[in-house]
Design a protein around this motif. Structure first.
Motif, PDB file in Angstrom:
ATOM      1  N   SER A  40       0.684  -1.118  -0.094  1.00  0.00           N
ATOM      2  CA  SER A  40       0.077   0.070  -0.090  1.00  0.00           C
ATOM      3  C   SER A  40       0.813   1.173  -0.077  1.00  0.00           C
ATOM      4  N   THR A  41       0.697   2.458  -0.463  1.00  0.00           N
ATOM      5  CA  THR A  41       1.238   3.528  -1.297  1.00  0.00           C
ATOM      6  C   THR A  41       0.495   4.372  -0.993  1.00  0.00           C
ATOM      7  N   PHE A  42       0.439   5.367  -0.141  1.00  0.00           N
ATOM      8  CA  PHE A  42      -0.116   7.405  -0.262  1.00  0.00           C
ATOM      9  C   PHE A  42       0.888   8.125  -0.973  1.00  0.00           C
ATOM     10  N   SER A  43       0.483   8.778  -1.732  1.00  0.00           N
ATOM     11  CA  SER A  43       1.704   9.388  -2.706  1.00  0.00           C
ATOM     12  C   SER A  43       0.882  11.411  -2.527  1.00  0.00           C
ATOM     13  N   GLN A  44       2.313  12.206  -1.885  1.00  0.00           N
ATOM     14  CA  GLN A  44       1.596  13.387  -2.279  1.00  0.00           C
ATOM     15  C   GLN A  44       3.199  13.958  -2.843  1.00  0.00           C
ATOM     16  N   TRP A  45       3.404  12.758  -3.309  1.00  0.00           N
ATOM     17  CA  TRP A  45       5.039  13.257  -5.042  1.00  0.00           C
ATOM     18  C   TRP A  45       4.350  14.472  -4.933  1.00  0.00           C
ATOM     19  N   PRO A  46       5.092  15.736  -5.307  1.00  0.00           N
ATOM     20  CA  PRO A  46       4.674  16.472  -6.307  1.00  0.00           C
ATOM     21  C   PRO A  46       5.796  16.116  -7.889  1.00  0.00           C
ATOM     22  N   ALA A  47       4.325  16.169  -8.757  1.00  0.00           N
ATOM     23  CA  ALA A  47       4.598  15.239 -10.455  1.00  0.00           C
ATOM     24  C   ALA A  47       5.885  15.635 -11.097  1.00  0.00           C
ATOM     25  N   ASP A  48       7.010  17.730 -10.698  1.00  0.00           N
ATOM     26  CA  ASP A  48       7.725  17.683 -10.816  1.00  0.00           C
ATOM     27  C   ASP A  48       8.738  18.133 -10.338  1.00  0.00           C
ATOM     28  N   ARG A  49       8.590  17.206  -9.172  1.00  0.00           N
ATOM     29  CA  ARG A  49       9.589  16.766  -8.639  1.00  0.00           C
ATOM     30  C   ARG A  49      10.105  15.550  -8.522  1.00  0.00           C
ATOM     31  N   LYS A  50      11.970  15.475  -8.842  1.00  0.00           N
ATOM     32  CA  LYS A  50      12.845  14.738  -8.758  1.00  0.00           C
ATOM     33  C   LYS A  50      13.302  13.950  -7.862  1.00  0.00           C
ATOM     34  N   PRO A  51      13.266  12.154  -7.166  1.00  0.00           N
ATOM     35  CA  PRO A  51      14.346  12.204  -6.694  1.00  0.00           C
ATOM     36  C   PRO A  51      16.041  12.239  -6.577  1.00  0.00           C
ATOM     37  N   SER A  52      15.959  12.809  -5.275  1.00  0.00           N
ATOM     38  CA  SER A  52      17.014  13.648  -5.794  1.00  0.00           C
ATOM     39  C   SER A  52      18.049  12.872  -3.950  1.00  0.00           C
ATOM     40  N   THR A  53      19.049  13.664  -3.296  1.00  0.00           N
ATOM     41  CA  THR A  53      19.895  13.354  -1.944  1.00  0.00           C
ATOM     42  C   THR A  53      18.156  13.446  -0.405  1.00  0.00           C
ATOM     43  N   TYR A  54      18.725  12.279  -0.234  1.00  0.00           N
ATOM     44  CA  TYR A  54      18.021  12.067   1.302  1.00  0.00           C
ATOM     45  C   TYR A  54      19.501  11.461   1.905  1.00  0.00           C
ATOM     46  N   THR A  55      18.290  11.050   3.898  1.00  0.00           N
ATOM     47  CA  THR A  55      19.250  10.880   4.692  1.00  0.00           C
ATOM     48  C   THR A  55      17.971  10.552   5.964  1.00  0.00           C
ATOM     49  N   PHE A  56      18.116   9.016   6.534  1.00  0.00           N
ATOM     50  CA  PHE A  56      17.749   8.417   6.929  1.00  0.00           C
ATOM     51  C   PHE A  56      17.756   9.475   8.717  1.00  0.00           C
ATOM     52  N   GLU A  57      16.379   8.681   8.998  1.00  0.00           N
ATOM     53  CA  GLU A  57      16.377   9.780  10.382  1.00  0.00           C
ATOM     54  C   GLU A  57      15.130   8.779  11.058  1.00  0.00           C
ATOM     55  N   ARG A  58      16.166   8.345  12.610  1.00  0.00           N
ATOM     56  CA  ARG A  58      15.554   7.366  13.823  1.00  0.00           C
ATOM     57  C   ARG A  58      15.335   8.541  14.496  1.00  0.00           C
ATOM     58  N   LEU A  59      13.929   7.388  15.063  1.00  0.00           N
ATOM     59  CA  LEU A  59      13.173   8.830  16.314  1.00  0.00           C
ATOM     60  C   LEU A  59      13.666   8.365  17.274  1.00  0.00           C
ATOM     61  N   PRO A  60      13.684   8.871  18.313  1.00  0.00           N
ATOM     62  CA  PRO A  60      14.662   8.333  19.572  1.00  0.00           C
ATOM     63  C   PRO A  60      14.472   7.278  20.421  1.00  0.00           C
ATOM     64  N   SER A  61      13.142   6.380  20.258  1.00  0.00           N
ATOM     65  CA  SER A  61      13.224   5.234  20.710  1.00  0.00           C
ATOM     66  C   SER A  61      13.996   3.766  19.497  1.00  0.00           C
ATOM     67  N   GLN A  62      14.104   4.849  17.851  1.00  0.00           N
ATOM     68  CA  GLN A  62      14.878   3.409  17.260  1.00  0.00           C
ATOM     69  C   GLN A  62      16.239   3.534  17.867  1.00  0.00           C
ATOM     70  N   GLU A  63      16.420   4.174  18.340  1.00  0.00           N
ATOM     71  CA  GLU A  63      17.846   4.294  18.966  1.00  0.00           C
ATOM     72  C   GLU A  63      18.824   3.386  20.230  1.00  0.00           C
ATOM     73  N   GLN A  64      17.599   2.799  20.809  1.00  0.00           N
ATOM     74  CA  GLN A  64      17.933   2.202  21.313  1.00  0.00           C
ATOM     75  C   GLN A  64      18.262   0.749  21.050  1.00  0.00           C
ATOM     76  N   ASN A  65      18.547   0.303  19.506  1.00  0.00           N
ATOM     77  CA  ASN A  65      18.505  -0.744  18.774  1.00  0.00           C
ATOM     78  C   ASN A  65      19.612  -0.438  17.478  1.00  0.00           C
ATOM     79  N   PRO A  66      20.358   0.295  17.777  1.00  0.00           N
ATOM     80  CA  PRO A  66      20.620   0.806  16.072  1.00  0.00           C
ATOM     81  C   PRO A  66      20.998  -0.437  15.260  1.00  0.00           C
TER      82      PRO A  66
END
Length: 200
Positions: A28-54
């Protein structure tokens, strides 16, 4: 000679693919990605609870990285300059059998309501009266892509499949690939997507 060479090529191809297996998932995918926007650079972001299991989070990120590259993204060398941020999650839940999953109890029998997911009924396997039913599990991964500057949610992914093993680590790459296979399109939801386990 030509026939022998053809046989050798076919055998080599089969050997190369012998480590690959198909994985069928509901996506299942839900998209609000703009039609004229190209994929570019990304970074992963961890929630504070996720930092407990690096270690587990690193496993998720390594698996999702290949899917992000396939969708046209590149990992930012400096997270502060990334175009989007990516949150990940994964879980495994038992499909808990019920003692009322038996035709004797259906259609106005002693109980007209079927019960699902009651913790007290979970066992490694369940004898229904018609045979032993091994335990099965629902495996799920989730991904949320946000605009890093505004925080706006742009693309949400959920991928699930069932199996008799609670192990998910070897499936993560194929599941994230399934989730981003149609990027940046959304829906129809859910849809069945087949990817290969072990594909690089």
């Amino acid at each position: 000679m030509q026939r022998a060479l053809s046989i050798l090529i076919t055998a080599a191809a089969l050997t190369a693919c012998s480590g690959l297996r198909d994985l069928s998932s509901d996506v299942s995918t839900f998209s609000q990605w703009p039609a004229d926007r190209k994929p570019s650079t990304y970074t992963f972001e961890r929630l504070p609870s996720q930092e407990q299991n690096p270690q587990q989070m690193q496993l998720l990120e390594d698996a999702a990285h290949r899917a992000m590259e396939s969708a046209g993204f590149q990992l930012a060398t400096d997270p502060k300059t990334a175009d989007v941020s990516v949150n990940l999650g994964a879980r495994v839940s038992p499909n808990e059998p019920s003692p009322f999953d038996n035709p004797f109890w259906w259609h106005g029998g002693l109980y007209t309501h079927r019960f699902y997911g009651r913790p007290g009924f979970y066992r490694p396997g369940f004898y229904s009266g018609f045979g032993y039913e091994p335990a099965s599990y629902e495996r799920e991964v989730a991904m949320l892509i946000r605009d890093r500057k505004s925080g706006q949610a742009l693309y949400e992914v959920r991928v699930t499949n069932d199996g008799y093993s609670s192990s998910i680590n070897s499936l993560l790459g194929a599941m994230f690939q399934a989730g981003l296979k149609d990027f940046p399109a959304g829906g129809p939801n859910p849809r069945r997507v087949v990817t290969q386990i072990g594909a690089s």
